[in-house]
Design an enzyme around this catalytic site. Structure first.
Site, PDB file in Angstrom:
ATOM      1  N   CYS A  22      -1.640 153.833  36.308  1.00 27.13           N
ATOM      2  CA  CYS A  22      -0.753 154.619  35.300  1.00 27.13           C
ATOM      3  C   CYS A  22      -0.583 155.536  36.080  1.00 27.13           C
ATOM      4  CB  CYS A  22      -1.673 155.112  34.100  1.00 27.13           C
ATOM      5  SG  CYS A  22      -3.013 156.212  34.521  1.00 27.13           S
ATOM      6  N   LYS A  35     -15.504 148.326  24.623  1.00 31.87           N
ATOM      7  CA  LYS A  35     -14.926 147.250  24.437  1.00 31.87           C
ATOM      8  C   LYS A  35     -14.049 147.118  25.960  1.00 31.87           C
ATOM      9  CE  LYS A  35     -10.941 145.284  23.547  1.00 31.87           C
ATOM     10  NZ  LYS A  35     -10.891 144.374  24.587  1.00 31.87           N
TER      11      LYS A  35
HETATM   12  P1  NAD Z   1      -3.074 146.779  27.261  1.00 29.75           P
HETATM   13  O1  NAD Z   1      -2.388 147.493  26.425  1.00 29.75           O
HETATM   14  O2  NAD Z   1      -2.525 145.113  27.294  1.00 29.75           O
HETATM   15  O3  NAD Z   1      -4.604 146.327  26.637  1.00 29.75           O
HETATM   16  C1  NAD Z   1      -5.391 147.681  26.610  1.00 29.75           C
HETATM   17  C2  NAD Z   1      -6.669 147.275  25.806  1.00 29.75           C
HETATM   18  O4  NAD Z   1      -5.846 146.897  24.495  1.00 29.75           O
HETATM   19  C3  NAD Z   1      -7.359 145.846  25.947  1.00 29.75           C
HETATM   20  O5  NAD Z   1      -8.715 146.177  25.653  1.00 29.75           O
HETATM   21  C4  NAD Z   1      -6.649 145.006  25.130  1.00 29.75           C
HETATM   22  O6  NAD Z   1      -7.735 143.760  24.638  1.00 29.75           O
HETATM   23  C5  NAD Z   1      -6.502 145.833  23.747  1.00 29.75           C
HETATM   24  N1  NAD Z   1      -5.232 145.242  23.208  1.00 29.75           N
HETATM   25  C6  NAD Z   1      -4.161 144.678  24.003  1.00 29.75           C
HETATM   26  N2  NAD Z   1      -2.972 144.232  22.767  1.00 29.75           N
HETATM   27  C7  NAD Z   1      -3.517 144.754  21.653  1.00 29.75           C
HETATM   28  C8  NAD Z   1      -3.160 144.521  20.541  1.00 29.75           C
HETATM   29  N3  NAD Z   1      -1.937 144.166  20.130  1.00 29.75           N
HETATM   30  N4  NAD Z   1      -3.711 145.234  19.445  1.00 29.75           N
HETATM   31  C9  NAD Z   1      -5.036 145.763  19.592  1.00 29.75           C
HETATM   32  N5  NAD Z   1      -5.506 145.652  20.830  1.00 29.75           N
HETATM   33  C10 NAD Z   1      -4.862 145.272  21.906  1.00 29.75           C
HETATM   34  O7  NAD Z   1      -2.972 147.397  28.486  1.00 29.75           O
HETATM   35  P2  NAD Z   1      -3.604 146.558  29.899  1.00 29.75           P
HETATM   36  O8  NAD Z   1      -2.267 145.639  30.424  1.00 29.75           O
HETATM   37  O9  NAD Z   1      -4.973 146.177  30.039  1.00 29.75           O
HETATM   38  O10 NAD Z   1      -3.444 147.809  31.047  1.00 29.75           O
HETATM   39  C11 NAD Z   1      -2.396 148.303  31.570  1.00 29.75           C
HETATM   40  C12 NAD Z   1      -1.711 149.392  30.943  1.00 29.75           C
HETATM   41  O11 NAD Z   1      -2.662 150.712  30.766  1.00 29.75           O
HETATM   42  C13 NAD Z   1      -0.600 150.252  31.615  1.00 29.75           C
HETATM   43  O12 NAD Z   1       0.669 150.231  30.633  1.00 29.75           O
HETATM   44  C14 NAD Z   1      -1.066 151.204  32.180  1.00 29.75           C
HETATM   45  O13 NAD Z   1      -0.241 152.520  32.421  1.00 29.75           O
HETATM   46  C15 NAD Z   1      -2.088 151.991  30.966  1.00 29.75           C
HETATM   47  N6  NAD Z   1      -2.899 152.930  31.644  1.00 29.75           N
HETATM   48  C16 NAD Z   1      -2.786 154.087  31.246  1.00 29.75           C
HETATM   49  C17 NAD Z   1      -3.825 155.148  31.634  1.00 29.75           C
HETATM   50  C18 NAD Z   1      -3.680 156.455  31.388  1.00 29.75           C
HETATM   51  O14 NAD Z   1      -4.576 157.081  31.603  1.00 29.75           O
HETATM   52  N7  NAD Z   1      -2.603 157.010  30.631  1.00 29.75           N
HETATM   53  C19 NAD Z   1      -4.778 154.263  32.578  1.00 29.75           C
HETATM   54  C20 NAD Z   1      -4.937 153.541  33.001  1.00 29.75           C
HETATM   55  C21 NAD Z   1      -4.007 152.258  32.541  1.00 29.75           C
END
Ligand code: NAD
Length: 509
Positions: A296, A188
């Site tokens: 991140c 996804k």
């Molecule tokens: P996000 O958490 O908003 O979304 C990530 C995924 O979760 C998406 O596919 C989205 O559809 C889904 N999602 C969002 N809200 C949800 C909910 N309430 N319930 C279930 N699924 C849900 O993150 P983003 O804004 O797309 O990405 C940025 C974030 O990702 C930042 O916090 C960044 O630090 C983090 N990140 C972490 C790493 C790591 O390795 N630790 C790597 C890349 C990004």
């Protein structure tokens, strides 16, 4: 002739139709009235619509993956590796056009987009060694005449849920190793950047992956919840923000799944007075402003010790003021691109405002940057905020934009204490010429990924991407051998055969 995702995407783009899902080896555009717009952040224009799939389509994808598991899990690892090897060659052939796709839907420049893809390809290269990686263990005579062996078998249907900030790398952290281990997989992608993920899977199909082994589904919370609760799903890989990572981990566990969930971060870049300041400035600029801070592993806070702040500020401000901001979808230079959406832009500006209100001082203010060529793009100039104090909102929140905080401390001890007192634990680095300080920092800092005289370092494919605390939920991380353990389960067989000649008569017959 079977429809490819490219033909469907072209059709989508002309009419702004939803982009296709991939179930059982077939690309289709689902009929749903719920969609999310995909933007080109450089222009602010909508380039596609992501269908927000619900439980019915999730069930179809899972059932199909479950059917495909029967044969795929029995396919010899070397045959699985051959498909991945062909895949790697196709990725190299399409390298530039994939990088352009990343740049277009994410906003990062082409150099950064190439890095996104290259690091993903390195995971595919690692996965090509799967026959060696999957080998088990055996010990003869654990007791007299009794042998013991451990093999690793695939879990079953696995799922990958991705964030927007690495449209290629994060999906490729997940599916190449999952399928190499003999699992089937449902990807996804982020609903904000689904187009590159679709192309990645189209190439895997071209490399000869059997239908059903990898499926693609789109959506948001409803879709994710259906995946988390589906009884046939065995394991979930998630990367995204920490509150969602925590939710995924807890809900997945409640439903009996194995979960690895990587979350957000607040990464500290320590600069000591004895640092090589040329190296520190270059490292800080790259760590804080690469991908417009949407990583991140962004080095979002410079933690200066003693007189380091005075020595750092001038060259740092000069370097930051020379960063060009603008569209990345046509002249593919190294300029800094836009952030993902207008909502995200407003959020970052709000955090900068709050820092100023709470007493921090703006050294470089990116809020008023205008890009005349693209007035509707989601642009924010690089920003430096000095004298940030623990407790300020900008010190606590993950900003995820081109903003560098500067915090000042009298000594290393107090600075380590501050960093270790915060909830996240992804990465940290130190610039110093003192081996003693570097050793102390490396040993005591509460972070899973540490750099010494390099910017906050993202480990390569054969090491775990090893966040701690509020930056990671689970035990086994993404990448490297930990990923192999995550995507398999151990089976230990204890065997007893009587000694040749004892107890049986068959050898005499
Ligand atoms: P996000 O958490 O908003 O979304 C990530 C995924 O979760 C998406 O596919 C989205 O559809 C889904 N999602 C969002 N809200 C949800 C909910 N309430 N319930 C279930 N699924 C849900 O993150 P983003 O804004 O797309 O990405 C940025 C974030 O990702 C930042 O916090 C960044 O630090 C983090 N990140 C972490 C790493 C790591 O390795 N630790 C790597 C890349 C990004």
């Amino acid at each position: 002739m079977p429809k490819t995702s490219s033909t469907l995407i072209k059709k989508s783009l002309s009419k702004l139709d939803p982009c296709p899902i991939f179930i059982g080896g077939k690309w289709t555009v689902p009929k749903t009235s719920k969609t999310t717009s995909v933007y080109n952040p450089s222009t602010g224009q909508v380039i596609a619509e992501t269908p927000m799939c619900g439980a019915d389509l999730v069930d179809q994808a899972v059932q199909d993956a479950q059917r495909a598991f029967a044969d795929w899990s029995e396919t010899p690892p070397v045959e699985r590796a051959r498909i991945l090897f062909r895949y790697k060659m196709l990725l190299e052939d399409e390298f530039e056009s994939l990088a352009k796709s990343i740049s277009r839907e994410h906003g990062k420049n082409l150099v950064e987009a190439r890095g996104d893809l290259r690091r993903g390809i390195e995971v595919v290269e690692y996965a090509c060694g799967i026959p060696e990686l999957l080998k088990g263990e055996v010990l003869e005579n654990v007791a007299r005449g009794i042998d013991c062996e451990m093999v690793r078998q695939p879990n079953g249907v696995c799922v990958g849920i991705c964030p927007y900030n690495f449209p290629a790398l994060v999906p490729m952290w997940m599916f190449p190793l999952a399928i190499a281990c003999g699992n089937t997989f449902i990807l996804k992608p982020s609903e904000k950047v689904p187009l590159t993920g679709i192309r990645l899977i189209e190439l895997l199909q071209k490399a000869g992956l059997p239908p059903g082994v990898l499926n693609v589904i789109h959506g948001g919370r409803e879709c994710v919840d259906a995946l988390l609760k589906h009884p046939l799903v065995r394991a979930i890989s998630f990367v995204g923000s920490s509150p969602v990572a925590k939710y995924i981990f807890e809900t997945g566990n409640q439903h009996g799944k194995r979960v690895q969930a990587a979350g957000g971060a607040k990464n500290y870049v320590f600069v000591l007075p004895d640092a090589d300041f040329g190296n520190s400035v270059n490292g800080l600029v790259d760590a804080a402003f690469g991908c417009a801070g949407q990583r991140c592993m962004a080095g979002s806070t410079a933690v200066t010790i003693g007189k380091a702040a005075e020595r750092l500020l001038d060259p740092l401000s000069k370097a930051v003021k020379s960063i060009e901001v603008g569209p990345t979808d046509r002249e593919h230079g190294q300029r800094m691109g836009a952030v993902i959406s207008s909502q995200h832009l407003d959020r970052i500006k709000g955090l900068i405002d709050s820092g100023v209100k709470q007493g921090a001082s703006l050294v470089v203010d990116g809020r008023k940057v205008q890009v005349k060529a693209e007035p509707n793009g989601f642009y924010l100039g690089p920003t430096i905020i000095d004298r940030v104090q623990t407790g300020m909102e900008i010190a606590k929140e993950e900003v995820f934009g081109p903003v560098l905080n500067i915090m000042r401390f009298d000594d290393l001890e107090a600075a380590i204490e501050m960093a270790n007192g915060t909830p996240f634990g992804n990465g940290a680095c130190i610039y110093t010429q003192s081996g003693k300080a570097a050793r102390e920092f490396k040993h005591r800092i509460k972070a899973g990924m540490v750099g010494i005289n390099v910017g906050v370092p993202a480990p390569l494919a054969y090491f775990p991407f090893s966040g701690w605390d509020y930056s990671f939920f689970g035990d086994l991380h993404l990448q490297g051998k930990e990923a192999i353990l995550f995507f398999t389960r151990a089976k230990v067989t204890t065997t007893r055969w009587f000694r040749f000649g004892e107890g049986d008569i068959w050898h005499k017959e």
